[in-house]
Scaffold this motif. Sequence first.
Motif, PDB file in Angstrom:
ATOM      1  N   ILE A 267       0.837  -1.197   0.000  1.00 50.58           N
ATOM      2  CA  ILE A 267       0.000   0.000   0.000  1.00 50.58           C
ATOM      3  C   ILE A 267       0.872   1.245   0.000  1.00 50.58           C
ATOM      4  N   GLY A 268       1.983   1.202   0.746  1.00 49.20           N
ATOM      5  CA  GLY A 268       2.891   2.344   0.814  1.00 49.20           C
ATOM      6  C   GLY A 268       3.497   2.696  -0.529  1.00 49.20           C
ATOM      7  N   VAL A 269       3.853   1.676  -1.297  1.00 42.92           N
ATOM      8  CA  VAL A 269       4.377   1.922  -2.646  1.00 42.92           C
ATOM      9  C   VAL A 269       3.320   2.606  -3.495  1.00 42.92           C
TER      10      VAL A 269
ATOM     11  N   MET B 246       7.675   9.165   2.097  1.00 45.29           N
ATOM     12  CA  MET B 246       8.808  10.089   1.993  1.00 45.29           C
ATOM     13  C   MET B 246      10.136   9.385   2.239  1.00 45.29           C
ATOM     14  N   THR B 247      10.155   8.349   3.082  1.00 41.54           N
ATOM     15  CA  THR B 247      11.404   7.640   3.310  1.00 41.54           C
ATOM     16  C   THR B 247      11.740   6.672   2.180  1.00 41.54           C
ATOM     17  N   SER B 248      10.826   6.457   1.275  1.00 40.41           N
ATOM     18  CA  SER B 248      11.155   5.723   0.051  1.00 40.41           C
ATOM     19  C   SER B 248      11.439   6.683  -1.098  1.00 40.41           C
ATOM     20  N   LEU B 249      10.681   7.790  -1.158  1.00 41.44           N
ATOM     21  CA  LEU B 249      10.890   8.774  -2.225  1.00 41.44           C
ATOM     22  C   LEU B 249      12.231   9.494  -2.087  1.00 41.44           C
ATOM     23  N   SER B 250      12.600   9.883  -0.858  1.00 44.40           N
ATOM     24  CA  SER B 250      13.812  10.698  -0.697  1.00 44.40           C
ATOM     25  C   SER B 250      15.106   9.937  -1.000  1.00 44.40           C
TER      26      SER B 250
ATOM     27  N   LEU C 101      13.591  -0.523  -2.920  1.00 41.44           N
ATOM     28  CA  LEU C 101      13.802  -0.201  -1.514  1.00 41.44           C
ATOM     29  C   LEU C 101      12.680  -0.753  -0.644  1.00 41.44           C
ATOM     30  N   ALA C 102      11.443  -0.656  -1.128  1.00 45.19           N
ATOM     31  CA  ALA C 102      10.296  -1.142  -0.358  1.00 45.19           C
ATOM     32  C   ALA C 102      10.366  -2.658  -0.164  1.00 45.19           C
ATOM     33  N   ILE C 103      10.754  -3.377  -1.194  1.00 41.91           N
ATOM     34  CA  ILE C 103      10.856  -4.845  -1.088  1.00 41.91           C
ATOM     35  C   ILE C 103      11.904  -5.232  -0.045  1.00 41.91           C
ATOM     36  N   ILE C 104      13.054  -4.564  -0.080  1.00 41.09           N
ATOM     37  CA  ILE C 104      14.113  -4.872   0.901  1.00 41.09           C
ATOM     38  C   ILE C 104      13.646  -4.512   2.306  1.00 41.09           C
TER      39      ILE C 104
END
Length: 490
Positions: free
Chosen positions: A163-165, A336-340, A374-377
């Motif tokens: 959902i975050g992605v 934001m911690t995935s986008l940045s 990054l989200a998968i890891i």
Amino acid sequence: MQYSIIIAVFIYEIVVIAGVAWFLSRKKQKHADGDFALGGRSLPTSVVAVTLALTVLGTAHILGVFEMTWSMGASAVWFSIAHVILLVVVCASTGLWVRRLGVSTVPQILEMFYGRNTRLLVSCVMAGVIFGILTIETQGLGIIISSMTGWEIKNGAIVGGMIGVLYVVLAGIKEVGWVNLVNAVVMYIGLVLATIVLAFKLPGGSYESVSNFYTDSGNGFMLSIYGTPEILLTFGLGTVVAVVFSQGINQMLLQPAMAARDEKTIKRALWIAAPLNGLFGVFAVVIGLTAKSIPEFEVLGPKVAATTMLVNLLPGWLSALLLASFLAAILSTFAMTSLSPATIFTMDIYKRLYRQNASDAELTRVIRITIVVLAIIAMAVASFLPPILASMNWLFSWLVPIFWVVVFGFIWKRHATAAVLTLVSAWIANSLWSFSSLPEALNMAGTPNAYVTLGVTLFVGVLSNLILPGETGYFKSTDYDDRLAQMKQE
């Protein structure tokens, strides 16, 4: 398993995210450079304000505070107090500086002041630190979903990560900002109502039973935000140092400022962002203290007791509303911690080193791919479940020297060797303080890492800049005068 709550929460998140994405896609706008990562630098005050507030209002503010109240009580609110101070610093200084320079990433400033190698060094460390925060946010998603479903936290983290992605990958920072605006309203309605209703569910219809629990058990200090002198000195003030001097220069918080319409937008955003962020900690502490005072939830432990209590004691519609808002707040920080770090990788490494002529479409594609990777890891790492606030404060300590190196470059002196010496010395000290017996040898066990990195940063940074020659600070340079002249023409 309460299916009605689960379904309601998931429908809310997906409808809001998909609805905002559809709305943004329908708006006929001229797409500016950096539209995905920076929203064309056109975000209004309301969107910038709630994005600043919710970017640093995630797992640590909610589940981390719940967790810390278990051992230190109301003193856990210092995490929120520290973030109010942080938002003042960002909206009055660093946020304005990055918007004025027109940069896309914080490491770009390091290249302007100290050269390409310093930029690459900081890019790698900052992206790594933000990824560490991302894993904690993913853990938070897993805990919230676990409370609603009874699943293992790692399975909840996978669903939450997906959902975050979706939250960020559809339309970038504009999607994050406008979804945040909707979620902020829902969150505070849910918080206020839940705090009132929860009181009526307690013995005597008030929070007096909670107060009596701690007083009668000899733990009255847990009702005070000052706690004990040791808690105030180590956790309270240590958290202020860690948060202000790390997040104040962190890409994840400064990216919304970079995307703001202008500097006035950032200044006005403070009056919304600071109270929106700070008041949340008060509600979180009340809920956390209440959960521990009730035996049937206390036995569940600090990770899930508070959220489980909310599901069981509140009416279904209200627990759904509140958990949806908690999930939304964590999703905002996840976004934001995935986008940045994806932006840092794309702009500071991919474009800077390999594809300097890359088009906006290509850069957007690379950012999206990086977000997914990054989200998968992060979903895999989140299953290790480290202590939330302790992990956050350790991660924050890595950014403390970057804050001061940038400040020195703006207002004092710019020398590449001094900057690298300061950064590397502080990072080595942070590692030794965490992974060696040095604290015990110095009889300083329990001293926060942020104190150590701050001390080393100021000592090495001031001494090296005094000894080594260098260019004058940016604000005193002709480069800055030229930039001001260019801004007036724009």
